[in-house]
Scaffold this motif. Structure first.
Motif, short mmCIF file in Angstrom:
data_model
loop_
_atom_site.label_atom_id
_atom_site.label_comp_id
_atom_site.label_asym_id
_atom_site.label_seq_id
_atom_site.Cartn_x
_atom_site.Cartn_y
_atom_site.Cartn_z
N SER A 1 -20.84 15.59 -15.25
CA SER A 1 -21.41 13.92 -16.13
C SER A 1 -19.96 13.62 -16.31
O SER A 1 -19.83 11.66 -16.90
CB SER A 1 -22.11 14.12 -17.41
N TRP A 2 -19.23 13.98 -16.34
CA TRP A 2 -17.54 13.04 -16.41
C TRP A 2 -17.17 12.63 -15.29
O TRP A 2 -17.04 13.41 -14.02
CB TRP A 2 -16.60 13.78 -16.95
N PRO A 3 -17.11 11.43 -15.32
CA PRO A 3 -16.72 10.65 -13.82
C PRO A 3 -14.82 10.77 -13.45
O PRO A 3 -15.00 11.29 -14.14
CB PRO A 3 -16.45 9.37 -14.89
N ASP A 4 -15.09 11.36 -12.05
CA ASP A 4 -14.30 12.04 -11.53
C ASP A 4 -12.51 11.73 -11.66
O ASP A 4 -11.81 12.75 -11.77
CB ASP A 4 -14.27 12.07 -9.50
N PHE A 5 -12.59 9.90 -11.67
CA PHE A 5 -11.51 9.43 -12.80
C PHE A 5 -11.22 10.01 -14.21
O PHE A 5 -10.22 10.18 -14.42
CB PHE A 5 -11.45 8.18 -12.41
N VAL A 6 -12.37 10.08 -14.99
CA VAL A 6 -11.91 11.06 -16.09
C VAL A 6 -11.19 12.15 -16.11
O VAL A 6 -10.78 12.93 -16.59
CB VAL A 6 -13.06 10.64 -16.86
N ALA A 7 -12.28 13.09 -15.40
CA ALA A 7 -12.09 14.57 -15.16
C ALA A 7 -10.17 14.62 -14.84
O ALA A 7 -9.54 15.68 -14.99
CB ALA A 7 -12.71 15.31 -14.59
N GLY A 8 -9.88 14.27 -13.43
CA GLY A 8 -8.97 14.06 -12.80
C GLY A 8 -7.67 13.88 -14.40
O GLY A 8 -7.19 14.27 -13.51
N ALA A 9 -8.17 12.86 -14.46
CA ALA A 9 -6.99 12.45 -15.63
C ALA A 9 -6.74 13.79 -16.68
O ALA A 9 -5.36 13.98 -17.00
CB ALA A 9 -7.49 10.96 -16.00
N PHE A 10 -7.85 13.88 -17.37
CA PHE A 10 -7.83 14.84 -18.63
C PHE A 10 -7.04 15.55 -17.96
O PHE A 10 -6.30 16.76 -18.53
CB PHE A 10 -9.08 15.07 -18.21
N ASP A 11 -7.22 16.30 -17.02
CA ASP A 11 -6.96 17.77 -16.14
C ASP A 11 -5.52 17.56 -15.52
O ASP A 11 -5.25 18.80 -16.24
CB ASP A 11 -7.61 18.06 -14.56
N ARG A 12 -5.37 16.80 -15.33
CA ARG A 12 -3.80 16.73 -14.98
C ARG A 12 -2.88 17.08 -16.37
O ARG A 12 -2.35 17.15 -16.19
CB ARG A 12 -3.17 15.33 -14.14
N VAL A 13 -3.38 16.40 -17.18
CA VAL A 13 -2.68 16.06 -19.06
C VAL A 13 -3.03 17.59 -18.94
O VAL A 13 -1.54 18.51 -19.86
CB VAL A 13 -3.52 15.09 -19.57
N ALA A 14 -4.13 18.33 -19.18
CA ALA A 14 -4.23 19.55 -20.09
C ALA A 14 -3.93 20.61 -18.92
O ALA A 14 -3.13 21.79 -19.47
CB ALA A 14 -5.58 20.04 -19.82
N THR A 15 -3.31 20.53 -17.66
CA THR A 15 -2.95 21.71 -16.62
C THR A 15 -1.36 21.25 -16.03
O THR A 15 -1.11 22.18 -15.50
CB THR A 15 -3.73 21.84 -15.71
N ARG A 16 -0.80 20.19 -16.97
CA ARG A 16 0.21 19.20 -16.85
C ARG A 16 0.68 19.35 -15.06
O ARG A 16 1.34 20.24 -14.06
CB ARG A 16 1.31 20.68 -16.58
N GLY A 17 -0.65 18.96 -14.49
CA GLY A 17 -0.16 18.17 -13.44
C GLY A 17 -1.82 18.49 -12.11
O GLY A 17 -0.64 18.39 -10.64
N HIS A 18 -1.93 19.50 -12.72
CA HIS A 18 -3.08 19.89 -11.60
C HIS A 18 -4.81 19.90 -11.57
O HIS A 18 -4.57 19.15 -12.53
CB HIS A 18 -2.97 21.96 -11.70
N THR A 19 -4.96 19.66 -11.09
CA THR A 19 -6.85 19.98 -10.86
C THR A 19 -6.88 20.76 -11.41
O THR A 19 -6.43 21.79 -11.63
CB THR A 19 -7.38 19.63 -9.45
N PHE A 20 -8.17 21.20 -12.38
CA PHE A 20 -8.84 22.33 -12.88
C PHE A 20 -9.16 23.42 -11.98
O PHE A 20 -9.15 24.60 -11.88
CB PHE A 20 -10.15 22.20 -13.78
#
Length: 170
Positions: free
Chosen positions: A125-144
């Motif tokens: 349910s997360w929009p791609d741009f929200v997931a992408g931004a969160f992922d990059r912060v949580a993984t130091r620059g990567h997608t999950f």
């Protein structure tokens, strides 16, 4: 670019499927192999893991630590172990919601077992741009997906190293 929702990898472990399954299907043991998981606390009867077993996984990434609530969704002796992660929090998993599903398949091969680990992103349910931004912060620059691809590779290598008998050094 659309999100990748599922990644997996496999490795052959020179141990019988029943033995590999027994180790992996014990959530408390995952911390022995995973680069992020520190183990788990199983709720209720501690014994044979079955569908419906609930456990809290303790995790770390760098200095950050968190806890997830997980429920086992499939168990087929010596063949399959699957659970979904459905809550998260710092000390206790207080925030509910679909997070991920982890699956382990065990296939007999000559001399051992092919273990396949799969991660599925359940944040549909997360929009791609929200997931992408969160992922990059949580993984130091990567997608999950990319991040979990590396974690899976490390977990499988560690599992193989831990479970295979040491070669004779005679």
């Amino acid at each position: 670019m659309p999100r990748t929702f599922t990644v997996s990898d496999s490795i052959v472990v020179h141990v019988r499927p029943d033995e590999v399954f027994r180790q992996v299907a014990d959530p408390a043991r995952m911390g022995e192999w995973s680069p992020e998981n520190l183990g788990a606390t199983v709720h209720g009867d501690v014994g044979e893991t079955r569908v419906g077993t609930v456990f809290d996984g303790r995790n770390k990434r760098g200095a950050f630590r968190w806890t997830t609530r997980c429920t086992v969704t499939a168990v087929e002796a010596d063949r399959l172990f699957r659970f979904r992660v459905h809550a998260i929090g710092v000390r206790r998993p207080r925030v509910p919601g679909p997070i991920a599903t982890w699956e382990y398949r065990f296939e007999p091969v000559p001399g051992g077992t092919r273990v396949t680990e799969t991660w599925t992103d359940d944040r549909r349910s997360w929009p791609d741009f929200v997931a992408g931004a969160f992922d990059r912060v949580a993984t130091r620059g990567h997608t999950f997906a990319d991040f979990q691809r590396g974690n899976i590779r490390t977990t499988l290598r560690n599992l193989k190293k831990a479970l295979e008998p040491a070669p004779d050094t005679a």
